[in-house]
Design a protein around this motif. Structure first.
Motif, PDB file in Angstrom:
ATOM      1  N   VAL A  31       0.877  -1.180   0.000  1.00  0.00           N
ATOM      2  CA  VAL A  31       0.000   0.000   0.000  1.00  0.00           C
ATOM      3  C   VAL A  31       0.905   1.217   0.000  1.00  0.00           C
ATOM      4  O   VAL A  31       1.828   1.298   0.821  1.00  0.00           O
ATOM      5  CB  VAL A  31      -0.914   0.031   1.249  1.00  0.00           C
ATOM      6  CG1 VAL A  31      -1.802   1.265   1.234  1.00  0.00           C
ATOM      7  CG2 VAL A  31      -1.756  -1.235   1.351  1.00  0.00           C
ATOM      8  N   MET A  32       0.657   2.153  -0.916  1.00  0.00           N
ATOM      9  CA  MET A  32       1.517   3.342  -0.992  1.00  0.00           C
ATOM     10  C   MET A  32       0.743   4.529  -1.560  1.00  0.00           C
ATOM     11  O   MET A  32      -0.201   4.346  -2.325  1.00  0.00           O
ATOM     12  CB  MET A  32       2.736   3.053  -1.861  1.00  0.00           C
ATOM     13  CG  MET A  32       2.412   2.739  -3.302  1.00  0.00           C
ATOM     14  SD  MET A  32       3.780   2.015  -4.230  1.00  0.00           S
ATOM     15  CE  MET A  32       3.899   0.402  -3.483  1.00  0.00           C
ATOM     16  N   PRO A  33       1.152   5.732  -1.183  1.00  0.00           N
ATOM     17  CA  PRO A  33       0.508   6.920  -1.737  1.00  0.00           C
ATOM     18  C   PRO A  33       0.935   7.164  -3.179  1.00  0.00           C
ATOM     19  O   PRO A  33       2.031   6.761  -3.587  1.00  0.00           O
ATOM     20  CB  PRO A  33       0.986   8.047  -0.817  1.00  0.00           C
ATOM     21  CG  PRO A  33       2.261   7.546  -0.235  1.00  0.00           C
ATOM     22  CD  PRO A  33       2.162   6.061  -0.177  1.00  0.00           C
ATOM     23  N   VAL A  34       0.072   7.833  -3.927  1.00  0.00           N
ATOM     24  CA  VAL A  34       0.330   8.215  -5.318  1.00  0.00           C
ATOM     25  C   VAL A  34       0.024   9.705  -5.424  1.00  0.00           C
ATOM     26  O   VAL A  34      -1.071  10.139  -5.036  1.00  0.00           O
ATOM     27  CB  VAL A  34      -0.561   7.405  -6.291  1.00  0.00           C
ATOM     28  CG1 VAL A  34      -0.396   7.887  -7.719  1.00  0.00           C
ATOM     29  CG2 VAL A  34      -0.262   5.908  -6.175  1.00  0.00           C
ATOM     30  N   SER A  35       0.959  10.474  -5.933  1.00  0.00           N
ATOM     31  CA  SER A  35       0.744  11.921  -6.083  1.00  0.00           C
ATOM     32  C   SER A  35      -0.228  12.202  -7.233  1.00  0.00           C
ATOM     33  O   SER A  35      -0.486  11.333  -8.072  1.00  0.00           O
ATOM     34  CB  SER A  35       2.071  12.634  -6.352  1.00  0.00           C
ATOM     35  OG  SER A  35       2.513  12.351  -7.675  1.00  0.00           O
ATOM     36  N   GLU A  36      -0.732  13.420  -7.269  1.00  0.00           N
ATOM     37  CA  GLU A  36      -1.639  13.828  -8.363  1.00  0.00           C
ATOM     38  C   GLU A  36      -0.953  13.664  -9.716  1.00  0.00           C
ATOM     39  O   GLU A  36      -1.551  13.179 -10.676  1.00  0.00           O
ATOM     40  CB  GLU A  36      -2.092  15.279  -8.177  1.00  0.00           C
ATOM     41  CG  GLU A  36      -3.097  15.488  -7.075  1.00  0.00           C
ATOM     42  CD  GLU A  36      -4.477  14.913  -7.390  1.00  0.00           C
ATOM     43  OE1 GLU A  36      -4.838  14.750  -8.577  1.00  0.00           O
ATOM     44  OE2 GLU A  36      -5.203  14.621  -6.429  1.00  0.00           O
ATOM     45  N   ALA A  37       0.313  14.075  -9.807  1.00  0.00           N
ATOM     46  CA  ALA A  37       1.054  13.987 -11.069  1.00  0.00           C
ATOM     47  C   ALA A  37       1.246  12.522 -11.479  1.00  0.00           C
ATOM     48  O   ALA A  37       1.105  12.178 -12.662  1.00  0.00           O
ATOM     49  CB  ALA A  37       2.397  14.698 -10.952  1.00  0.00           C
ATOM     50  N   GLN A  38       1.562  11.669 -10.514  1.00  0.00           N
ATOM     51  CA  GLN A  38       1.724  10.236 -10.806  1.00  0.00           C
ATOM     52  C   GLN A  38       0.397   9.627 -11.229  1.00  0.00           C
ATOM     53  O   GLN A  38       0.342   8.809 -12.160  1.00  0.00           O
ATOM     54  CB  GLN A  38       2.295   9.514  -9.585  1.00  0.00           C
ATOM     55  CG  GLN A  38       3.710   9.921  -9.253  1.00  0.00           C
ATOM     56  CD  GLN A  38       4.131   9.530  -7.847  1.00  0.00           C
ATOM     57  OE1 GLN A  38       3.297   9.206  -6.983  1.00  0.00           O
ATOM     58  NE2 GLN A  38       5.431   9.575  -7.589  1.00  0.00           N
ATOM     59  N   TRP A  39      -0.677  10.012 -10.554  1.00  0.00           N
ATOM     60  CA  TRP A  39      -2.016   9.525 -10.904  1.00  0.00           C
ATOM     61  C   TRP A  39      -2.338   9.870 -12.362  1.00  0.00           C
ATOM     62  O   TRP A  39      -2.770   9.014 -13.140  1.00  0.00           O
ATOM     63  CB  TRP A  39      -3.043  10.118  -9.945  1.00  0.00           C
ATOM     64  CG  TRP A  39      -4.435   9.584 -10.121  1.00  0.00           C
ATOM     65  CD1 TRP A  39      -5.439  10.144 -10.869  1.00  0.00           C
ATOM     66  CD2 TRP A  39      -4.965   8.379  -9.576  1.00  0.00           C
ATOM     67  NE1 TRP A  39      -6.575   9.361 -10.796  1.00  0.00           N
ATOM     68  CE2 TRP A  39      -6.316   8.280  -9.994  1.00  0.00           C
ATOM     69  CE3 TRP A  39      -4.461   7.392  -8.746  1.00  0.00           C
ATOM     70  CZ2 TRP A  39      -7.143   7.217  -9.647  1.00  0.00           C
ATOM     71  CZ3 TRP A  39      -5.293   6.339  -8.380  1.00  0.00           C
ATOM     72  CH2 TRP A  39      -6.602   6.255  -8.832  1.00  0.00           C
ATOM     73  N   ALA A  40      -2.088  11.122 -12.721  1.00  0.00           N
ATOM     74  CA  ALA A  40      -2.374  11.579 -14.092  1.00  0.00           C
ATOM     75  C   ALA A  40      -1.499  10.838 -15.109  1.00  0.00           C
ATOM     76  O   ALA A  40      -1.981  10.481 -16.199  1.00  0.00           O
ATOM     77  CB  ALA A  40      -2.143  13.089 -14.201  1.00  0.00           C
ATOM     78  N   ALA A  41      -0.244  10.585 -14.778  1.00  0.00           N
ATOM     79  CA  ALA A  41       0.648   9.879 -15.686  1.00  0.00           C
ATOM     80  C   ALA A  41       0.174   8.451 -15.951  1.00  0.00           C
ATOM     81  O   ALA A  41       0.205   7.979 -17.086  1.00  0.00           O
ATOM     82  CB  ALA A  41       2.077   9.883 -15.137  1.00  0.00           C
ATOM     83  N   VAL A  42      -0.269   7.771 -14.917  1.00  0.00           N
ATOM     84  CA  VAL A  42      -0.771   6.411 -15.081  1.00  0.00           C
ATOM     85  C   VAL A  42      -2.071   6.417 -15.877  1.00  0.00           C
ATOM     86  O   VAL A  42      -2.263   5.597 -16.780  1.00  0.00           O
ATOM     87  CB  VAL A  42      -0.942   5.697 -13.721  1.00  0.00           C
ATOM     88  CG1 VAL A  42      -1.650   4.364 -13.903  1.00  0.00           C
ATOM     89  CG2 VAL A  42       0.414   5.496 -13.056  1.00  0.00           C
ATOM     90  N   LEU A  43      -2.959   7.349 -15.573  1.00  0.00           N
ATOM     91  CA  LEU A  43      -4.218   7.431 -16.324  1.00  0.00           C
ATOM     92  C   LEU A  43      -3.960   7.664 -17.814  1.00  0.00           C
ATOM     93  O   LEU A  43      -4.661   7.099 -18.664  1.00  0.00           O
ATOM     94  CB  LEU A  43      -5.107   8.541 -15.777  1.00  0.00           C
ATOM     95  CG  LEU A  43      -5.822   8.247 -14.462  1.00  0.00           C
ATOM     96  CD1 LEU A  43      -6.697   9.428 -14.061  1.00  0.00           C
ATOM     97  CD2 LEU A  43      -6.642   6.968 -14.538  1.00  0.00           C
ATOM     98  N   ALA A  44      -2.951   8.465 -18.138  1.00  0.00           N
ATOM     99  CA  ALA A  44      -2.612   8.718 -19.542  1.00  0.00           C
ATOM    100  C   ALA A  44      -2.173   7.422 -20.234  1.00  0.00           C
ATOM    101  O   ALA A  44      -2.457   7.225 -21.415  1.00  0.00           O
ATOM    102  CB  ALA A  44      -1.520   9.775 -19.630  1.00  0.00           C
ATOM    103  N   LEU A  45      -1.491   6.551 -19.515  1.00  0.00           N
ATOM    104  CA  LEU A  45      -1.070   5.262 -20.079  1.00  0.00           C
ATOM    105  C   LEU A  45      -2.247   4.327 -20.292  1.00  0.00           C
ATOM    106  O   LEU A  45      -2.200   3.449 -21.156  1.00  0.00           O
ATOM    107  CB  LEU A  45      -0.059   4.583 -19.141  1.00  0.00           C
ATOM    108  CG  LEU A  45       1.287   5.273 -18.954  1.00  0.00           C
ATOM    109  CD1 LEU A  45       2.078   4.580 -17.852  1.00  0.00           C
ATOM    110  CD2 LEU A  45       2.082   5.263 -20.256  1.00  0.00           C
ATOM    111  N   ALA A  46      -3.283   4.494 -19.499  1.00  0.00           N
ATOM    112  CA  ALA A  46      -4.424   3.579 -19.527  1.00  0.00           C
ATOM    113  C   ALA A  46      -5.427   3.906 -20.634  1.00  0.00           C
ATOM    114  O   ALA A  46      -6.320   3.102 -20.903  1.00  0.00           O
ATOM    115  CB  ALA A  46      -5.136   3.576 -18.184  1.00  0.00           C
ATOM    116  N   THR A  47      -5.278   5.048 -21.264  1.00  0.00           N
ATOM    117  CA  THR A  47      -6.273   5.424 -22.296  1.00  0.00           C
ATOM    118  C   THR A  47      -5.876   4.964 -23.675  1.00  0.00           C
ATOM    119  O   THR A  47      -4.806   4.549 -23.946  1.00  0.00           O
ATOM    120  CB  THR A  47      -6.467   6.955 -22.339  1.00  0.00           C
ATOM    121  OG1 THR A  47      -5.218   7.582 -22.547  1.00  0.00           O
ATOM    122  CG2 THR A  47      -7.105   7.442 -21.064  1.00  0.00           C
TER     123      THR A  47
END
Length: 150
Positions: A134-150
């Motif tokens: 379990v680990m925190p994810v920053s807003e920037a990291q969240w957005a980067a992963v979402l960009a990969l998922a689209t």
């Protein structure tokens, strides 16, 4: 609202199974730092659901926290692989949260791909020696992963 990443072995709970169930208890965390992150979660927080210890580890989707941390009942269950003989009803050091399915990605974002992303260089998941479930994810990291998922 905060973002997180939580790991589960697909044999234990997969994003597909969570999608079928709709919601489930996230339990069995037996690392104090990961437990503290569970305790820091709030209802409505979202997390990346990471499939671990499988042929293709990676981020498989998104889920949401539905109930704040509470004592993990598996610590008291002698038949559970997560049983803690030192835990008692009065003193249970472990926590669980309730989660619900939000989205299953069309394809798993495998660990190799995640390690290649400069925007994720500080994410604990891609750090050498980091094994937190379990680990925190920053807003920037969240957005980067979402960009990969689209």
């Amino acid at each position: 609202m905060a973002h997180w990443l939580m790991k589960s072995e697909p044999d234990e709970l997969s994003i597909e199974t969570l999608g079928q169930l709709g919601d489930a208890r996230w339990d069995g965390v037996r690392n104090y730092q990961a437990r503290n992150f569970l305790r820091a979660m709030s209802i409505g927080d979202t997390f990346f659901f990471y499939h671990a210890s499988c042929p293709r580890p990676g981020i498989a989707g998104i889920a949401q926290i539905m109930a704040a941390a509470y004592p993990d009942p598996t610590a008291l269950d002698a038949s559970s692989p997560y049983h803690d003989a030192k835990a008692s009803a009065e003193k249970n050091p472990w926590s669980a949260v309730d989660v619900k399915h939000v989205r299953t990605f069309a394809h798993v974002l495998d660990l190799g791909l995640l390690k290649q992303q400069s925007a994720l260089a500080e994410l604990a998941l891609v750090q050498k020696g980091s094994r937190l479930s379990v680990m925190p994810v920053s807003e920037a990291q969240w957005a980067a992963v979402l960009a990969l998922a689209t």
